[in-house]
Enzyme design. Sequence first.
Site: not given
Lengths: 285, 285
Positions: B168, B171-172
């Site tokens: 995460e 990805e972010e």
Amino acid sequence: MSASVSSSPSEEQVDTEGEEQQVKLLTATHDDHGGVIVEMDQPMDSTAFVSILRASISQWRQLEKRGVWIKLPIHLVNLVEAAVKEGFWYHHAEPKYLMLVYWIPEGANTLPANATHRVGIGAFVMNDKREVLVVQERRGKFQGTGIWKIPTGVVEEGEDICAAAVREVKEETGIDSEFVEVLAFRQSHEEFFEKSDLFFVCMLRPLSFDVQKQEAEIEAAEWMPFEEYAAQPFVQNYELSKYIADICLTRIDGEYSGFSPVPISSSFSEEKHNLYLNDRGLKGL
Amino acid sequence: MSASVSSSPSEEQVDTEGEEQQVKLLTATHDDHGGVIVEMDQPMDSTAFVSILRASISQWRQLEKRGVWIKLPIHLVNLVEAAVKEGFWYHHAEPKYLMLVYWIPEGANTLPANATHRVGIGAFVMNDKREVLVVQERRGKFQGTGIWKIPTGVVEEGEDICAAAVREVKEETGIDSEFVEVLAFRQSHEEFFEKSDLFFVCMLRPLSFDVQKQEAEIEAAEWMPFEEYAAQPFVQNYELSKYIADICLTRIDGEYSGFSPVPISSSFSEEKHNLYLNDRGLKGL
């Protein structure tokens, strides 16, 4: 997404596009993510359902809605095939209902995933004589092995981990206890079909001492000297049990700290949820 | 129960009870709890299905079988209504299949429950300048609020919590990181329909520092001085965020210890699973 749903999932009469014609549409509530939720309840013929569903989706598309959720109770099983033929797929199911979902926009959906984990607990309960509460199980993979293990069980839907540990100890052994802390947890995969499992090792303090074993699931239950429990080949040869025994021993001797529950408010409601944290580490604050 | 299933879910010819007549039965595998598992695959007319299902249940009853599991892929949606009319109910569903279940013995069933929890992570990532990695979200309840929060996300099916946190963050924000430990976790209920939620607050060490935000979900991402992050009204007024900020600060200053993952073998396979424990507490062993 919002879990709020309409309590009257009947059809509604809507005057569409200024025409005279009255078209029946499904009653839907709106969620926070641009989606709609339909809770069906009344029996309906599948042909009539398809017609209302198509009109409803057409209107939701004009409204630039995204996800469409249809909750079908099991008594409306006759509508499942029709919904799937209209492009819906399964999101999740429980004994009494099936949740179907459809994605209106072009492109990949951003719908939230289904629940992925079962949650279980193991309960380490020790009395003042350094005896640990152990059981032999009547069913499952430990049946007939003579292995003494700590009480374990599954956390029920909506149940707190700490409450589940107290409940399982009471059910299996008759012992009342209070929750102290989570000592460790294990995450494993594909334990049950495709689902994962989170197993929380919990420490509890006994409040009563007279063992009354449960008949249905438990072959035997007793207080056993910790060293005798830990000396079992099952404990020594099985990495998880060995770690649990080591952690519990370190905890008893005061060196180890786990996570204890602190009730905190959620941001958007008055409900309290448990945050499990190392309060010995935080106590300086 | 066993998750092993037959790879050839076609019908089989069985000579029943020494009679000459050949009766078609469903191919089933046997689980560890006295149950049978049927994986359907080939298209079948619902009338033929009912006839084979009845014959199969009759035989399983003679064999004193208990639970009957039927996994129906979504392309066999035409058989759902028939199975429910024969007394089956829903156990769980995923996008591509529905799991139906039936209990043969008298009395209450002891079938395992469905998955009950979604699992999420929040990732606390700090660089050497005491700046924390924060994002503003494009969607959901924080959209348009200007709130800077730590990256969060859902743990995917079969994914380790520690891997989900690293994923995460990447990805972010484009930042590479390594997992350090779980600082705390929160259990909450009815976040999503009837399901519960486990949210793990994780600490990660950054391995790269050039922020590249994801376009689809993230409005902005940056390194922000910890004090600036913690001074936001959202952090100060919201109990969970306040605790997270306090825990992270205590952790940075070396007072707090969370749970770090240790890969351990399972008892009955060579697969490794992560046990999360307080290794600072255990290090004396």
